[in-house]
Write an enzyme that holds these catalytic residues in place. Structure first.
Site, short mmCIF file in Angstrom:
data_model
loop_
_atom_site.label_atom_id
_atom_site.label_comp_id
_atom_site.label_asym_id
_atom_site.label_seq_id
_atom_site.Cartn_x
_atom_site.Cartn_y
_atom_site.Cartn_z
N ARG A 24 14.23 41.74 -9.38
CA ARG A 24 14.57 40.32 -9.25
C ARG A 24 13.35 39.47 -8.93
O ARG A 24 13.36 38.27 -9.21
CB ARG A 24 15.60 40.12 -8.13
CG ARG A 24 16.94 40.75 -8.46
CD ARG A 24 17.94 40.44 -7.40
NE ARG A 24 18.24 39.01 -7.37
CZ ARG A 24 19.29 38.49 -6.80
NH1 ARG A 24 20.17 39.27 -6.20
NH2 ARG A 24 19.51 37.19 -6.81
N LYS B 81 8.54 32.68 -8.74
CA LYS B 81 9.98 32.79 -8.98
C LYS B 81 10.71 31.59 -8.36
O LYS B 81 11.53 30.94 -9.01
CB LYS B 81 10.51 34.09 -8.36
CG LYS B 81 12.03 34.15 -8.25
CD LYS B 81 12.51 35.45 -7.63
CE LYS B 81 12.54 35.48 -6.12
NZ LYS B 81 13.66 34.78 -5.47
N ASN B 82 10.41 31.31 -7.10
CA ASN B 82 11.19 30.29 -6.39
C ASN B 82 10.84 28.86 -6.78
O ASN B 82 11.53 27.92 -6.38
CB ASN B 82 11.04 30.49 -4.87
CG ASN B 82 11.81 31.71 -4.41
OD1 ASN B 82 12.61 32.27 -5.17
ND2 ASN B 82 11.56 32.15 -3.18
N ARG C 236 23.93 31.83 4.91
CA ARG C 236 23.44 30.94 3.87
C ARG C 236 24.47 29.89 3.41
O ARG C 236 24.89 29.85 2.25
CB ARG C 236 22.89 31.75 2.69
CG ARG C 236 21.90 32.79 3.17
CD ARG C 236 21.15 33.46 2.09
NE ARG C 236 20.16 32.58 1.48
CZ ARG C 236 19.38 32.95 0.46
NH1 ARG C 236 19.50 34.16 -0.04
NH2 ARG C 236 18.51 32.12 -0.04
C1 EPZ Z 1 14.79 29.49 -0.32
O1 EPZ Z 1 16.14 29.80 -0.05
C2 EPZ Z 1 14.22 30.69 -1.03
N1 EPZ Z 1 14.97 30.93 -2.25
C3 EPZ Z 1 14.26 31.91 -0.13
O2 EPZ Z 1 13.60 32.97 -0.80
C4 EPZ Z 1 13.49 31.60 1.15
O3 EPZ Z 1 13.60 32.69 2.03
C5 EPZ Z 1 14.06 30.34 1.81
O4 EPZ Z 1 14.05 29.24 0.87
C6 EPZ Z 1 13.29 29.90 3.05
O5 EPZ Z 1 11.95 29.68 2.73
C7 EPZ Z 1 14.68 30.25 -3.35
O6 EPZ Z 1 13.81 29.39 -3.37
C8 EPZ Z 1 15.43 30.60 -4.59
P1 EPZ Z 1 17.00 27.32 2.93
P2 EPZ Z 1 17.18 28.65 0.43
O7 EPZ Z 1 18.15 26.51 2.44
O8 EPZ Z 1 16.84 27.39 -0.26
C9 EPZ Z 1 19.99 27.28 6.63
C10 EPZ Z 1 13.37 35.21 -1.57
O9 EPZ Z 1 13.29 36.33 -1.01
N2 EPZ Z 1 20.86 26.36 5.84
O10 EPZ Z 1 15.71 26.65 3.16
O11 EPZ Z 1 18.54 29.21 0.28
C11 EPZ Z 1 19.98 28.69 6.05
O12 EPZ Z 1 21.10 29.42 6.43
C12 EPZ Z 1 14.37 34.17 -1.10
O13 EPZ Z 1 12.68 34.88 -2.56
C13 EPZ Z 1 21.99 25.83 6.43
O14 EPZ Z 1 22.31 26.09 7.60
O15 EPZ Z 1 16.79 28.57 1.96
C14 EPZ Z 1 18.66 29.21 6.61
O16 EPZ Z 1 18.84 29.66 7.92
C15 EPZ Z 1 15.34 34.65 -0.12
N3 EPZ Z 1 22.77 24.97 5.69
C16 EPZ Z 1 17.76 27.96 6.63
O17 EPZ Z 1 18.65 26.85 6.55
C17 EPZ Z 1 22.46 24.64 4.40
O18 EPZ Z 1 23.21 23.88 3.78
C18 EPZ Z 1 16.76 27.86 5.49
O19 EPZ Z 1 17.45 28.07 4.26
C19 EPZ Z 1 21.32 25.22 3.81
C20 EPZ Z 1 20.53 26.07 4.55
#
Ligand code: EPZ
Length: 429
Positions: free
Chosen positions: A400, A22-23, A123
């Protein structure tokens, strides 16, 4: 919300095949916006999130078909007429924010609504917009939308302060059509990021450092290439089934996977006394008579994935002894612990850490709530390991992210049923 009904079972046995990731599929679908020729994808899972991403692209003027029952999906972005995905869709799925980079890079303009927080954490998207700025875009926030403009993005050094998966994918897609060379520093190393690189490379973009934290992208003037591409298997779905089989005390395999993507999980499973054997494209596991306790701390890849923390935690509740779980990626991804406590587990949570007093056979079936996709998967595992019947409100979450879940569990000997009736005592949402 409709519910999932799970019957406690004995040891699960057999083999299931992982669906496409999915991701990885979601950003690859968004990356099709860079190309003015049709793309034919294979191994795309037929999931609600994929349907939402398809709707996002269709709303912009793309012609899409699939995914069909064989995982085939075609996307033609020759006639994109808009660069502003609608709020209703972005709000339904945060991952649609990765349309920002490709829309901006190809059309010089994008207006993407701020997706807001969700059950697992705040997020924010500051890393995404900082990357676009580094590539020369003018970014403003207007009426809840991120508005990005640039006549032509310019290749640049992009330094991410957090190795965000989505921000790295957005930066890669933007850099693909920027003028000259871009270097993304502190890039996320998740397989789903490497997969976006591989897809861009298949569309003709020259990329170095795939899978590392420094990725160099040589921008193209445009992308005009019809192609076929097969999406990698879903490591999180695969890990969920491996944990279900081993936690039930059974033995079985998950096929059609890339074992190297699951090393952080399998090493922790071995610490619990689980026998793990890796094949070329499969992993077999066999649960011990008694699971051993262990500690996990979630981290960016190659650390322990946050997307498997809830499911792994369920096994720790039935291990013999004390374990600790530290969630460092998403501050609110702890909602499954109070529900596990209602099923009989002994857990104390504070400041992103859970201390679990594991006890074999402690879970019994009750009515529980799920608050996010992986939390819902965790409750399904808990239901399988419990005595009696568990009714989980949260079917929409499972739809989802887990393709054919009842059928896959049935092939292992487990009983998981979907009911479109809300659980008793629960108001419709
Ligand atoms: C991806 O989300 C995945 N989603 C998530 O999977 C997964 O949990 C996550 O990566 C971590 O591996 C998809 O790929 C669609 P991040 P993403 O930006 O890209 C912080 C599932 O269950 N951050 O790597 O949104 C954020 O708050 C989902 O399938 C900032 O602070 O994750 C988090 O603490 C849920 N500022 C950390 O970074 C930003 O601008 C990692 O988030 C962006 C992120």
């Amino acid at each position: 919300m409709a519910s999932i009904i799970v019957r406690g079972c004995g040891p699960l046995q057999g083999t299931v095949s992982a669906s496409g990731s999915k991701n990885a599929a979601l950003p690859i679908i968004a990356a099709c916006l860079l190309n003015d020729r049709p793309v034919h994808l294979h191994n795309v899972p037929a999931l609600e999130d994929v349907r939402i991403m398809r709707e996002v692209l269709s709303s912009l003027g793309a012609r899409c078909s699939g995914p069909d029952e064989h995982g085939r999906m075609s996307i033609d972005c020759a006639a994109i007429s808009r660069t502003d995905p609608p709020y209703e869709l972005v709000n339904r799925m945060r991952a649609s924010f990765v349309t920002l980079g490709p829309l901006l890079a190809r059309f010089g303009h994008a207006e993407v609504p701020l997706p807001g927080g969700c059950q697992i954490g705040a997020r924010p998207v500051g890393e995404h917009t900082a990357a676009m700025k580094a590539l020369g875009a003018e970014i403003t926030q207007e009426a809840g939308q991120i508005v990005a403009r640039a006549e032509r993005l310019q290749g640049a050094e992009v330094f991410l302060s957090i190795a965000s998966v989505g921000a790295t994918q957005n930066a890669l897609m933007a850099a693909a059509l920027a003028e000259g060379r871009s270097v993304i520093h502190n890039a996320a190393r998740e397989p789903e990021v490497a997969e976006v690189c591989s897809f861009l490379a298949a569309m003709g973009v020259e990329i170095e450092g795939i899978g590392t934290s420094i990725i160099t992208v040589h921008g193209q003037g445009g992308i005009s290439r019809e192609l076929e591409y097969s999406v990698i298997p879903d490591r999180i779905e695969a890990g969920t089934y491996l944990l279900a089989i081993a936690g039930s005390g059974g033995s079985g395999s998950v096929a059609n996977i890339i074992p190297a993507h699951l090393e952080a999980l399998t090493s922790k499973m071995r610490e619990m006394g689980i026998t793990v054997e890796e094949g070329r494209d499969s992993i077999s596991v066999s649960g011990p008579p008694e699971l051993l306790p262990t500690d996990i701390r979630t981290a960016a890849h190659p650390g322990f994935p946050t997307d498997l923390q809830p499911q792994f935690s369920v096994l720790l509740t039935i291990a013999n002894g004390v374990s600790q779980v530290s969630e460092t990626v998403f501050e609110r991804r702890m909602g499954h612990f109070p529900e596990l406590t209602r099923m009989g587990a002994t857990v104390k949570t504070a400041n992103g850490t859970a201390v679990i007093q594991g006890r074999p056979g402690c879970l019994s079936g009750v009515q529980v709530d799920a608050f996010d996709l992986r939390g819902a998967a965790a409750m399904v595992l808990a239901g399988l390991f419990a005595e009696g019947e568990t009714v989980i409100s949260g079917l929409d979450f499972i739809r989802r992210g887990y393709e054919h879940l009842p059928e896959k569990f049935a092939s292992l000997g487990g009983s998981v049923r979907f009911s479109d009736e809300p659980a008793i005592g629960q108001s419709a949402q």
